[in-house]
Design an enzyme around this catalytic site. Structure first.
Site, PDB file in Angstrom:
ATOM      1  N   ASP A  51       0.833  -1.202   0.000  1.00  0.00           N
ATOM      2  CA  ASP A  51       0.000   0.000   0.000  1.00  0.00           C
ATOM      3  C   ASP A  51       0.870   1.256   0.000  1.00  0.00           C
ATOM      4  O   ASP A  51       2.007   1.224   0.494  1.00  0.00           O
ATOM      5  CB  ASP A  51      -0.898   0.017   1.243  1.00  0.00           C
ATOM      6  CG  ASP A  51      -1.991  -1.033   1.202  1.00  0.00           C
ATOM      7  OD1 ASP A  51      -2.371  -1.443   0.087  1.00  0.00           O
ATOM      8  OD2 ASP A  51      -2.461  -1.442   2.281  1.00  0.00           O
ATOM      9  N   TYR A  79       6.189  -8.717   8.321  1.00  0.00           N
ATOM     10  CA  TYR A  79       5.880  -7.292   8.449  1.00  0.00           C
ATOM     11  C   TYR A  79       6.115  -6.831   9.882  1.00  0.00           C
ATOM     12  O   TYR A  79       5.962  -7.600  10.837  1.00  0.00           O
ATOM     13  CB  TYR A  79       4.407  -7.012   8.123  1.00  0.00           C
ATOM     14  CG  TYR A  79       3.973  -7.325   6.715  1.00  0.00           C
ATOM     15  CD1 TYR A  79       3.977  -6.338   5.729  1.00  0.00           C
ATOM     16  CD2 TYR A  79       3.535  -8.603   6.366  1.00  0.00           C
ATOM     17  CE1 TYR A  79       3.565  -6.617   4.436  1.00  0.00           C
ATOM     18  CE2 TYR A  79       3.127  -8.886   5.066  1.00  0.00           C
ATOM     19  CZ  TYR A  79       3.143  -7.897   4.110  1.00  0.00           C
ATOM     20  OH  TYR A  79       2.741  -8.184   2.829  1.00  0.00           O
ATOM     21  N   ASP A  93      -6.661   1.913   8.000  1.00  0.00           N
ATOM     22  CA  ASP A  93      -5.354   2.558   8.185  1.00  0.00           C
ATOM     23  C   ASP A  93      -5.548   4.070   8.141  1.00  0.00           C
ATOM     24  O   ASP A  93      -6.671   4.558   8.305  1.00  0.00           O
ATOM     25  CB  ASP A  93      -4.328   2.050   7.153  1.00  0.00           C
ATOM     26  CG  ASP A  93      -4.676   2.443   5.709  1.00  0.00           C
ATOM     27  OD1 ASP A  93      -5.689   3.153   5.494  1.00  0.00           O
ATOM     28  OD2 ASP A  93      -3.936   2.036   4.793  1.00  0.00           O
ATOM     29  N   ARG A 185      -3.902  -4.719   7.449  1.00  0.00           N
ATOM     30  CA  ARG A 185      -4.929  -3.741   7.840  1.00  0.00           C
ATOM     31  C   ARG A 185      -6.141  -4.450   8.440  1.00  0.00           C
ATOM     32  O   ARG A 185      -6.715  -3.994   9.438  1.00  0.00           O
ATOM     33  CB  ARG A 185      -5.363  -2.904   6.633  1.00  0.00           C
ATOM     34  CG  ARG A 185      -4.332  -1.869   6.226  1.00  0.00           C
ATOM     35  CD  ARG A 185      -4.841  -1.023   5.075  1.00  0.00           C
ATOM     36  NE  ARG A 185      -4.875  -1.749   3.815  1.00  0.00           N
ATOM     37  CZ  ARG A 185      -5.834  -1.646   2.898  1.00  0.00           C
ATOM     38  NH1 ARG A 185      -6.883  -0.863   3.117  1.00  0.00           N
ATOM     39  NH2 ARG A 185      -5.757  -2.297   1.761  1.00  0.00           N
TER      40      ARG A 185
END
Length: 231
Positions: A51, A79, A93, A185
């Site tokens: 993203d 991540y 987010d 997310r």
């Protein structure tokens, strides 16, 4: 490396900056490679979207190595990031504004650590409505931005590791190791719900894809500096 090397196929590890789309990163590198070696056409693609509000590892393939993109996309990913508890956003987010706030007084550090166990192993996850997935020929985010509701089916993903690395008030730092198709997310949003509160992602960084590590990656600027300059 020469232009022929890039045409034959290279795997480039790029540390994507904040506010760049993965598409923009690919386009920039393709243009710079073409200019540096006077190449009219070259295939360049990435092995897994990040993203715009996420930073970190993009595996970018050139030339004949683009045939390996599906293989790289299927590999385990790691991540790190931050979840803010007590509030939600429509995009899960910071792309959108906070739409709801929730109580957090009942949330303890012990509860936070215990709740991560609900999200390890194979789980069903609903992708966020603000995503590039397609339904009936349209991207989900197109429905979202038009204010349209659409049914999104869940899909099975695997989270191998979900650990809390730091707790600073309502800001929860984490590390996740997960399968292809996982939306961090959505994990942030679901984690907030599981705590009988709310949650959204405030920072995200992809650190690994399979054996590839962002520590070995170059910024876009450094990659360009390493290309030969035209006279």
């Amino acid at each position: 490396m020469t232009g022929d090397d890039y045409q034959a196929g290279q795997v480039l590890l790029i540390d994507k900056p904040l506010n760049w789309t993965s598409f923009q990163a690919v386009n920039k590198l393709r243009w710079e490679i073409r200019q540096a070696f006077n190449i009219k056409k070259i295939k360049v693609g990435h092995a897994g979207t990040l993203d715009p509000l996420a930073t970190g590892l993009l595996v970018i393939c050139t030339g004949k190595m683009t045939k390996q993109i599906d293989t790289f996309q299927g590999q385990i990913k790691e991540y790190t990031g931050t979840i803010v508890l007590g509030s939600t956003t429509p995009s899960y987010d910071l792309e959108t504004e906070v739409d709801n706030t929730f109580e957090t007084e009942h949330i303890t550090e012990e509860l936070i650590h215990q709740t991560t166990k609900q999200f390890t192993g194979e789980i069903d996850q609903f992708p966020p409505i603000f995503s590039a997935l397609k339904k009936e020929g349209k991207r989900l985010y197109e429905y979202a931005r038009a204010g349209e509701t659409v049914e999104i089916p869940s899909r099975k993903i695997t989270i191998e590791t979900f650990e809390i690395t730091n707790i600073d008030g309502l800001n929860i730092d984490f590390r996740v190791v997960c399968s292809k198709g996982t939306y961090i997310r959505s994990l942030a949003n679901d984690f907030g719900k599981a705590l009988n509160s709310g949650g959204h992602l405030s920072a995200l960084r992809r650190t690994k894809i399979g054996a590839f590590d962002v520590k070995e990656g170059l910024t876009i600027e450094d990659f360009i500096k390493n290309l030969p300059k035209k006279d």
